[in-house]
Every structure is written in structure tokens, then in C-alpha cells.
Design an enzyme around this catalytic site. Structure first.
Site, PDB file in Angstrom:
ATOM      1  N   VAL A  96       0.859  -1.178   0.000  1.00 25.12           N
ATOM      2  CA  VAL A  96       0.000   0.000   0.000  1.00 25.12           C
ATOM      3  C   VAL A  96       0.897   1.229   0.000  1.00 25.12           C
ATOM      4  O   VAL A  96       1.824   1.335   0.801  1.00 25.12           O
ATOM      5  CB  VAL A  96      -0.882  -0.017   1.277  1.00 25.12           C
ATOM      6  CG1 VAL A  96      -1.654   1.276   1.409  1.00 25.12           C
ATOM      7  CG2 VAL A  96      -1.806  -1.216   1.271  1.00 25.12           C
ATOM      8  N   CYS A  97       0.627   2.167  -0.895  1.00 28.25           N
ATOM      9  CA  CYS A  97       1.438   3.389  -0.970  1.00 28.25           C
ATOM     10  C   CYS A  97       1.282   4.200   0.313  1.00 28.25           C
ATOM     11  O   CYS A  97       0.171   4.538   0.719  1.00 28.25           O
ATOM     12  CB  CYS A  97       1.009   4.246  -2.150  1.00 28.25           C
ATOM     13  SG  CYS A  97       1.729   5.909  -2.088  1.00 28.25           S
TER      14      CYS A  97
END
Lengths: 133, 130
Positions: free
Chosen positions: B77-78
Site C-alpha cells: 500500500v502506498c
């Protein structure tokens, strides 16, 4: 391994987060020394317009960041001429993005090239990785 | 084939996350390698463990977690996109003084460099969502 990366920017700078979060990928990606091009089509051409003012919409005006792209060696910026024309814009309405060409005694050169849809198609065709935002 | 997967939309509003999940599961099922699944924009919402969909609906974060466990799949997940949208792991929650974290098992939070790396390493980078 060097791959050809194209960032295809299709949306207006405000209204959705895509333009901002695309620019964030470009800036981080610049550290990876890949062959990077940016293309602006459709409402994406508004991302590069001069004199953006977001005071009344409570959004951060991130357009000055595009001027830093040259310092990140991101200097292949293609703008779809048809998209400009449809919106009554010319290249003079866009930020004067430049870079210093290390192969030409650091001469300052424009980064933006206005292209037609045929040239864009050829550009897209030659890429290894395309991020479309 | 070595695939990289990018998911740009959240679960439920758009079907793109479901399609990404099915594509990933099918690719793994056919014996392909999935180098990484990277979640960006609202796609980070695939990584919350606190969603409670109705019992007769699919629970997409749980499906991702289960797929990750079965196949040792790297779900990233960024961090910047996640912070904006309130998707935190325990370390991030502590660092920012928040009273809870919500990341689902099998997901990890990392930077955009992981997306670029997926583009470099994968034979094909497949993007889901607009």
C-alpha cells in the site's frame, strides 16, 4: 535494466487527485534512472497551464512543482496539440518548462513538445511501462 | 510470465478491485509469478481490515489477505496515499499519534519506489481502475 516509462496524464489538475498523485510517482520514479516521458492529453493539458490559482477552492496549487521536473532529468514532456486546440489553448498558455542539456554545454532548452495523435500513438507504442492517470 | 499488478480504485464503488483480485488469483493459479500488487489512489482502501460488508457480499480485503497467505504474495500500500486516507499500520499509527491502526494481514505500507520497481521487474505491469 533501463525501461521506457510513460506517464499518461488525462485529467484536470483539480477535481480528482489523479494529477497530483501522478506527479508524486514521477518525482519518486526519477530516482530510478529510467527513460521517462510524460504525455498530457484531454483535460490533462490543464495540468500545465500557467497562473493557476486555487485560493477559492481550498486545494493546494501544486503546479509550481512541474517546473522542477527539469532538475529531476524529466525533460521529455509531450502535449497533445488536438487537446490544446479543443480547449482554446496554445503552448503559450502552458508553463515554460525547461531543462539544461548536459550534452550541449548545459544549454537551457524547452521540455514541452506539442505532438499530434499519430506521434502520440507512436510514443505509446514504444513504451515498456505506461502509467495512465 | 512475471506480472506486476496496480490497483487504483477502492473496493465496492468500482468493480476494478474485484477484477484485479480475480486476475491475480487466476495468474497465480496458472503458475505465473506475481511480483507485487501495488495499491495506489483509493486502491489503498483494499487494505483495511475494518470493513464489515453484509454476509452475502464478498469481503475483498479478506480475500486479498487470504491470497497473500496462500501464495506469499507481496501486497504493498502506498504510504502517501494511505496516510491521506487513514490507512495505517501499528507503526504509522504510533508515529502520527493515532489511536488505532487498520491494515489487514498480508498488506504492508511502503513507498512509491515499490511501484516503479514493479514496473522494472515485471514482464507486464497490469493496471486496474481509472
Amino acid at each position: 535494466m533501463i525501461k521506457k516509462f510513460l506517464y499518461l496524464n488525462r485529467k484536470a489538475p483539480y477535481g480528482t487527485v489523479y494529477a497530483l498523485e501522478s506527479l508524486e510517482v514521477v518525482l519518486i520514479g526519477a530516482a530510478f534512472d529510467q527513460d521517462v516521458s510524460l504525455a498530457f492529453i484531454d483535460d490533462g493539458v490543464y495540468q500545465l497551464t500557467k497562473a493557476q490559482n486555487t485560493d477559492d477552492i481550498g486545494m493546494k496549487n501544486f503546479s509550481p512543482t512541474y517546473r522542477a521536473l527539469g532538475d529531476y532529468d524529466v525533460n521529455k514532456i509531450f502535449v497533445d496539440g488536438g487537446s490544446l486546440e479543443e480547449r482554446g489553448l496554445t503552448v503559450d498558455d502552458l508553463l515554460p518548462l525547461t531543462y539544461e542539456d548536459e550534452d550541449d554545454d548545459w544549454a537551457e532548452k524547452p521540455s514541452i513538445r506539442v505532438v499530434d495523435s499519430g506521434e502520440l500513438a507512436a510514443l505509446i507504442d514504444e513504451q515498456d511501462v505506461i502509467f495512465s492517470f | 510470465m512475471k506480472y506486476g499488478i496496480v490497483v487504483n480504485t477502492g473496493p465496492y464503488t468500482h468493480q476494478a478491485s474485484d477484477t484485479a483480485y480475480h486476475f491475480t488469483a487466476a495468474a497465480l493459479g496458472k503458475g505465473h509469478e506475481v511480483f507485487r500488487v501495488f495499491f495506489y489512489h483509493d486502491g489503498v482502501n483494499n487494505g483495511t481490515r475494518l470493513g464489515v460488508p453484509p454476509q452475502d457480499d464478498r469481503n475483498l480485503p479478506e480475500k486479498w489477505s487470504s491470497l497473500a497467505q496462500q501464495h506469499d504474495l507481496d501486497l504493498v500500500v502506498c504510504v502517501a496515499a494511505a496516510q491521506r486516507r487513514g490507512l495505517l499500520d501499528a507503526d504509522e499509527a504510533k508515529r502520527h499519534g493515532k489511536d488505532a491502526d487498520n491494515i489487514a494481514p498480508g498488506f504492508r505500507i511502503s513507498g512509491l519506489g515499490q511501484l516503479i520497481e514493479a514496473g522494472i521487474e515485471a514482464d507486464r505491469l497490469v493496471v486496474f481502475g481509472d
